[in-house]
Design a protein around this motif. Sequence first.
Motif, PDB file in Angstrom:
ATOM      1  N   LYS A   1     -60.289   4.232 -17.624  1.00  0.00           N
ATOM      2  CA  LYS A   1     -61.371   3.701 -16.802  1.00  0.00           C
ATOM      3  C   LYS A   1     -61.070   3.866 -15.311  1.00  0.00           C
ATOM      4  O   LYS A   1     -61.960   4.156 -14.506  1.00  0.00           O
ATOM      5  N   ILE A   2     -59.799   3.681 -14.959  1.00  0.00           N
ATOM      6  CA  ILE A   2     -59.419   3.868 -13.549  1.00  0.00           C
ATOM      7  C   ILE A   2     -59.646   5.321 -13.142  1.00  0.00           C
ATOM      8  O   ILE A   2     -60.164   5.610 -12.045  1.00  0.00           O
ATOM      9  N   ALA A   3     -59.293   6.249 -14.014  1.00  0.00           N
ATOM     10  CA  ALA A   3     -59.494   7.670 -13.722  1.00  0.00           C
ATOM     11  C   ALA A   3     -60.983   7.983 -13.569  1.00  0.00           C
ATOM     12  O   ALA A   3     -61.395   8.753 -12.686  1.00  0.00           O
ATOM     13  N   ALA A   4     -61.828   7.389 -14.436  1.00  0.00           N
ATOM     14  CA  ALA A   4     -63.271   7.602 -14.353  1.00  0.00           C
ATOM     15  C   ALA A   4     -63.833   7.036 -13.035  1.00  0.00           C
ATOM     16  O   ALA A   4     -64.684   7.654 -12.376  1.00  0.00           O
ATOM     17  N   ALA A   5     -63.301   5.850 -12.636  1.00  0.00           N
ATOM     18  CA  ALA A   5     -63.751   5.249 -11.375  1.00  0.00           C
ATOM     19  C   ALA A   5     -63.322   6.100 -10.180  1.00  0.00           C
ATOM     20  O   ALA A   5     -64.077   6.272  -9.207  1.00  0.00           O
ATOM     21  N   ASN A   6     -62.107   6.643 -10.271  1.00  0.00           N
ATOM     22  CA  ASN A   6     -61.639   7.508  -9.184  1.00  0.00           C
ATOM     23  C   ASN A   6     -62.513   8.758  -9.052  1.00  0.00           C
ATOM     24  O   ASN A   6     -62.755   9.249  -7.937  1.00  0.00           O
ATOM     25  N   ILE A   7     -62.986   9.232 -10.171  1.00  0.00           N
ATOM     26  CA  ILE A   7     -63.876  10.402 -10.130  1.00  0.00           C
ATOM     27  C   ILE A   7     -65.183  10.049  -9.410  1.00  0.00           C
ATOM     28  O   ILE A   7     -65.675  10.811  -8.572  1.00  0.00           O
ATOM     29  N   GLU A   8     -65.740   8.876  -9.737  1.00  0.00           N
ATOM     30  CA  GLU A   8     -66.986   8.457  -9.071  1.00  0.00           C
ATOM     31  C   GLU A   8     -66.779   8.319  -7.566  1.00  0.00           C
ATOM     32  O   GLU A   8     -67.626   8.718  -6.758  1.00  0.00           O
ATOM     33  N   GLN A   9     -65.633   7.739  -7.197  1.00  0.00           N
ATOM     34  CA  GLN A   9     -65.323   7.597  -5.779  1.00  0.00           C
ATOM     35  C   GLN A   9     -65.165   8.965  -5.109  1.00  0.00           C
ATOM     36  O   GLN A   9     -65.640   9.193  -3.998  1.00  0.00           O
ATOM     37  N   ALA A  10     -64.499   9.874  -5.819  1.00  0.00           N
ATOM     38  CA  ALA A  10     -64.315  11.221  -5.273  1.00  0.00           C
ATOM     39  C   ALA A  10     -65.643  11.946  -5.127  1.00  0.00           C
ATOM     40  O   ALA A  10     -65.873  12.672  -4.152  1.00  0.00           O
ATOM     41  N   LYS A  11     -66.567  11.741  -6.091  1.00  0.00           N
ATOM     42  CA  LYS A  11     -67.890  12.347  -5.977  1.00  0.00           C
ATOM     43  C   LYS A  11     -68.638  11.816  -4.745  1.00  0.00           C
ATOM     44  O   LYS A  11     -69.331  12.571  -4.052  1.00  0.00           O
ATOM     45  N   ALA A  12     -68.493  10.507  -4.495  1.00  0.00           N
ATOM     46  CA  ALA A  12     -69.120   9.929  -3.307  1.00  0.00           C
ATOM     47  C   ALA A  12     -68.545  10.532  -2.032  1.00  0.00           C
ATOM     48  O   ALA A  12     -69.280  10.798  -1.067  1.00  0.00           O
ATOM     49  N   MET A  13     -67.231  10.733  -2.009  1.00  0.00           N
ATOM     50  CA  MET A  13     -66.591  11.344  -0.852  1.00  0.00           C
ATOM     51  C   MET A  13     -67.083  12.776  -0.648  1.00  0.00           C
ATOM     52  O   MET A  13     -67.300  13.220   0.492  1.00  0.00           O
ATOM     53  N   VAL A  14     -67.248  13.494  -1.765  1.00  0.00           N
ATOM     54  CA  VAL A  14     -67.777  14.864  -1.666  1.00  0.00           C
ATOM     55  C   VAL A  14     -69.196  14.842  -1.114  1.00  0.00           C
ATOM     56  O   VAL A  14     -69.550  15.644  -0.226  1.00  0.00           O
TER      57      VAL A  14
END
Length: 404
Positions: free
Chosen positions: A168-181
Amino acid sequence: MNSDNTQNKFLKNENVQQIKTNIKMKNVIITSFILALVLSSCADKSQAPAAAPAPLLPVSVITSANTTTDAEYPAAIQGTVDVEIRPQVSGNLDRVLVDEGAYVSKGQTLFKINERPFREQLNNALASLHAYEAALINAQLEVDKLTPLVQNKVVSDYQLKTAKASQKIAAANIEQAKAMVASAKINLGYTNVTAPVSGYIGRLPKKQGSLVSATDVEALTTLSDVHEVFAYFSLSETDFINFKSQYAGNSIGDKIKKLPPVSLILADNNAYPQTGKIDMVDGQFDKTTGAITLRATFPNANGTLRSGNTGKIRLGLQHDDAILVPQSATIEMQDKVFVFTVGTDNKVTKMPITVIGKSGTNYLIKDGVKSGDQIVLSGIDKLQEGQLIQPEKSAKVAQITNKK
């Protein structure tokens, strides 16, 4: 001796008589002179010219009429859209792609800010996204490995729960990274400063190579959409009450729909060739000026008018049974306006009047004269209070009327 004395007495008496005679002659001459002067004076008086006759002046009987007065109010002109063009990211201005005063279309690029820092930010965000996506895959593999082991009770479910939490942490990090992109892409897009509307470019204070920022006090430029323009003007409370009473309707919106077109007088005192329409009345009066703002919209397809122009709104107001007096029949003294009325004895009276508007070459009168009064039409600059005149009436000046 006696004869000599007698002769001397005789000579003395003769001299006395001669003196008396001379005195009498002088008195007669003086009396005759005075009498001649008196007679001459009387003759002059009898020959004095008669008093000048009363002047013959044109007069008119005041009548009431239905008329329209034109009231003018200072107006400030703005485009339908007036926007400041500001950078949304900081950087060096690489290119200025427009010139001052140019017409631009919506979406056209106006300025180019150095994009390299923002492209690197986007690359960094993409790299982080890829790393988090790999971490999610790894976490998923761990969960897949532990699930059958827990089911077979080879390992405790604690390890599986820990693996799922990491997933779940990895999935959340992906969402955060998408926002940064996405944020990096937006900032990169902001390096192209585009026109939000079609219109005319204002001054360009920033030149190529300038360092610009979103917090700059001065904008990059201004952009005005002037295919239509707004003319803002103000009415006093009294004028606004009179204005509202002219037109039927239960609300301001209803009244606005029934308003006639208005004219715009430009700074050179010429009328703008197209009429406008009042379409907005402010919601409240200005507490400082005691006035309320109205807006008239004018078409401006050829771009004749620009934001910042000034002029006057000419507003027609209808008056029923109005008292009209020609401006030429008035005289102004010490900020007051006067007319000369003619009484039944043909003597004139200097009468102050209250002017509330103009209709053509006539004044609209509130107080001072009434329908049926006679006034002098011309030659009033030499008239004096109580002077006798000979009224002259003609078909041309018998009445003052102004038809609707």
